[in-house]
Design a protein around this motif. Structure first.
Motif, short mmCIF file in Angstrom:
data_model
loop_
_atom_site.label_atom_id
_atom_site.label_comp_id
_atom_site.label_asym_id
_atom_site.label_seq_id
_atom_site.Cartn_x
_atom_site.Cartn_y
_atom_site.Cartn_z
N ALA A 1 -7.73 -4.83 -11.69
CA ALA A 1 -6.65 -5.63 -11.14
C ALA A 1 -6.79 -5.74 -9.62
CB ALA A 1 -5.31 -4.98 -11.49
N LEU A 2 -6.19 -6.79 -9.06
CA LEU A 2 -6.17 -6.94 -7.61
C LEU A 2 -5.52 -5.73 -6.97
CD1 LEU A 2 -5.08 -10.62 -6.86
CD2 LEU A 2 -7.28 -9.57 -6.36
N ALA A 3 -6.06 -5.31 -5.82
CA ALA A 3 -5.49 -4.18 -5.08
C ALA A 3 -4.11 -4.55 -4.54
CB ALA A 3 -6.42 -3.78 -3.95
N PRO A 4 -3.23 -3.58 -4.41
CA PRO A 4 -1.86 -3.86 -3.97
C PRO A 4 -1.76 -4.62 -2.65
CG PRO A 4 -2.00 -1.65 -4.86
CD PRO A 4 -3.40 -2.17 -4.80
N ALA A 5 -2.58 -4.28 -1.67
CA ALA A 5 -2.50 -4.97 -0.38
C ALA A 5 -2.75 -6.46 -0.54
CB ALA A 5 -3.50 -4.37 0.61
N GLN A 6 -3.70 -6.82 -1.39
CA GLN A 6 -4.00 -8.23 -1.61
C GLN A 6 -2.83 -8.94 -2.29
OE1 GLN A 6 -7.52 -7.52 -3.91
NE2 GLN A 6 -8.89 -7.64 -2.14
N VAL A 7 -2.23 -8.26 -3.26
CA VAL A 7 -1.11 -8.86 -3.98
C VAL A 7 0.08 -9.05 -3.05
CG1 VAL A 7 0.44 -8.64 -5.96
CG2 VAL A 7 -1.90 -7.78 -6.12
N GLY A 8 0.38 -8.02 -2.27
CA GLY A 8 1.51 -8.11 -1.35
C GLY A 8 1.33 -9.20 -0.31
N ALA A 9 0.12 -9.31 0.24
CA ALA A 9 -0.16 -10.34 1.24
C ALA A 9 -0.04 -11.73 0.64
CB ALA A 9 -1.56 -10.13 1.82
N ALA A 10 -0.60 -11.92 -0.55
CA ALA A 10 -0.55 -13.24 -1.19
C ALA A 10 0.89 -13.64 -1.51
CB ALA A 10 -1.39 -13.22 -2.47
N VAL B 1 0.84 -1.21 0.00
CA VAL B 1 0.00 0.00 0.00
C VAL B 1 0.86 1.25 0.00
CG1 VAL B 1 -1.67 1.33 1.35
CG2 VAL B 1 -1.98 -1.13 1.07
N GLU B 2 1.93 1.22 0.79
CA GLU B 2 2.83 2.38 0.84
C GLU B 2 3.42 2.68 -0.53
OE1 GLU B 2 3.59 4.54 3.16
OE2 GLU B 2 2.32 3.63 4.71
N GLN B 3 3.73 1.63 -1.30
CA GLN B 3 4.37 1.85 -2.59
C GLN B 3 3.37 2.12 -3.71
OE1 GLN B 3 7.16 -1.19 -3.71
NE2 GLN B 3 7.72 -0.17 -5.63
N TYR B 4 2.22 1.40 -3.69
CA TYR B 4 1.32 1.44 -4.84
C TYR B 4 -0.04 2.08 -4.55
CZ TYR B 4 4.62 -1.77 -7.06
OH TYR B 4 5.75 -2.34 -7.60
N GLY B 5 -0.32 2.40 -3.29
CA GLY B 5 -1.62 2.98 -2.98
C GLY B 5 -2.65 1.91 -2.67
N THR C 1 0.98 -3.86 -12.45
CA THR C 1 2.15 -3.31 -11.76
C THR C 1 3.23 -4.38 -11.69
OG1 THR C 1 1.52 -4.04 -9.54
CG2 THR C 1 0.62 -1.93 -10.29
N PRO C 2 4.46 -4.01 -11.40
CA PRO C 2 5.49 -5.03 -11.22
C PRO C 2 5.14 -6.04 -10.12
CG PRO C 2 6.50 -2.88 -11.47
CD PRO C 2 5.01 -2.65 -11.36
#
Length: 400
Positions: A273-282, A69-73, A86-87
């Motif tokens: 697309a999946l939200a960043p928090a979901q991607v980071g957690a997964a 979230v900090e990086q991608y919102g 996103t990357p």
């Protein structure tokens, strides 16, 4: 519309006739560091949750979500084909593919969308899909929306599948779709026999690993690992919301397959697309599971212990052999009675009733997770049997 609305109201009112019997849409307070939940000021042991690997409250997973979230919102900028990629999305897809032993992967908004989108992208009018009688609703809906001919075969019955394939048109794509672990019975698809039948009839084999990732196989890699990687499937997909405590669905396969799905799977192509928090957690949860296969062994050991306690006392757990342990009560009303008695005994065991299961096989769907300690499982077994005796599902003298 009024008769339909009234029928739903009457059914729910009959099953949940007072607040103590309410089991649907209950807002449980979550304890991130244990298997307990809170309801109306009281703590209960949750025994019907899906977070198999016990990582939902893990500090490493939470930190990864925060960092994303900090990086991608907080949200995506659109669909993946346009501004939404996103990357981090590509990093997650690469990790999913690596973890599951395939060249490429694609991440959807949900496991439901992955099934609907994949079936629709592979099959259409003139093709035939063969589905197990107990396949998940998302598979059934994907078949209906695809326009393909749909043929069902008896649950976990390769011989009946063989008969269905022999009787079907040889033209077009022939796709067989099964769950690897069935979410209501906890049994495992007979993959070697299914593969043999599919090969004999030039049919593709697709497997939904929603309840298998993190649950079966030596390191939680699912049904292929469960069968010692001696048999492989053509299309493998699953979810990021069960063993992996996030959101989303995934498909793995060859680069050509994934390229095709990118451009033809409508739920992927036309959803944000999946939200960043979901991607980071997964992404972090997958990496933890890779490093900590003890979680899988714990799930398998403790679910076997719980099943043994229940069956020895006379409870029916059907053909369960996984973390999913169905505890049969009988009718829909009996399942709600049993769930209510379990709550009084200190655990949450949630009922599954018709039409999801036959009315004579209504049950509590119990799930063992890596978050459950040995003491939790012992307590749960005692509570389930205490409630069963109260509801006269087993004799009052049945041992704990």
């Amino acid at each position: 519309m009024a008769p339909k609305l009234e029928a739903t109201r009457r059914r729910i009112d009959a099953l949940e006739s007072d607040p103590s019997r309410k089991n649907s849409f209950v807002p449980y307070g979550i304890d991130r560091h244990s298997a307990q939940v809170e309801l109306e000021g009281r703590k209960y042991l949750m025994m019907s949750g899906y977070s198999y690997c016990g990582l939902g409250g893990d500090e490493r997973v939470v930190a990864a979500a925060k960092a994303a979230v900090e990086q991608y919102g907080t949200g995506a900028h659109g669909v993946r084909a346009l501004a939404g990629s996103t990357p981090l999305h590509e990093e997650l897809e690469a990790e999913v593919a690596r973890f599951l032993g395939r060249e490429s992967a694609l991440v959807f908004g949900s496991g439901y969308a992955a099934n609907v989108g994949t079936i629709g992208a592979l099959c259409g009018p003139g093709d035939t899909v063969f589905i197990d009688k107990y396949d998940h609703a998302s598979i059934v809906d994907g078949c209906k929306l695809s326009g393909a001919t749909v043929t069902r075969f008896r649950h976990n019955d390769p011989n009946h599948l063989d008969q269905r394939l022999r009787a079907a048109s040889p033209d077009g794509v022939r796709l067989v779709v099964v769950d690897s672990v069935y979410s209501m019975d906890g049994d495992i698809a007979p993959l070697p026999e299914l593969r043999e039948v599919c090969d004999a009839h030039n049919a593709l084999l697709m497997v939904d690993e929603a309840h298998a990732l993190g649950v079966i196989g030596r390191t939680g890699r699912g049904i292929e690992e469960h069968f010692d990687d001696t048999v492989h499937v053509d299309v493998k997909l699953g979810t990021l919301s069960k063993g992996i405590p996030s959101m989303g669905g995934w498909v793995v396969g060859s680069p050509d397959l994934i390229r095709h799905l990118r451009y033809h799977a409508r739920p992927f192509l036309f959803s944000a697309a999946l939200a960043p928090a979901q991607v980071g957690a997964a992404l972090e949860a997958l990496r933890i599971l890779d490093r900590e296969p003890w979680r899988v062994a714990h799930i398998q050991d403790q679910s076997a212990k719980l099943r043994a306690v229940l069956t020895e006392a006379g409870m029916r757990t059907l053909a369960s052999e996984t973390a999913v342990v169905p505890v049969v009560a009988g009718t829909d009303e009996q399942a709600y009675d049993y769930a209510t008695a379990c709550r009084r005994a200190g655990i949450i065991g949630l009922p599954v009733v018709s039409p999801a299961v036959p009315n004579t096989l209504a049950r509590l769907r119990i799930a063992v997770t890596a978050r459950h300690s040995e003491a939790d499982i012992e307590f749960a077994g005692q509570a389930l049997l205490e409630a069963a005796r109260e509801c006269r599902l087993i004799p009052a003298t049945a041992a704990v």
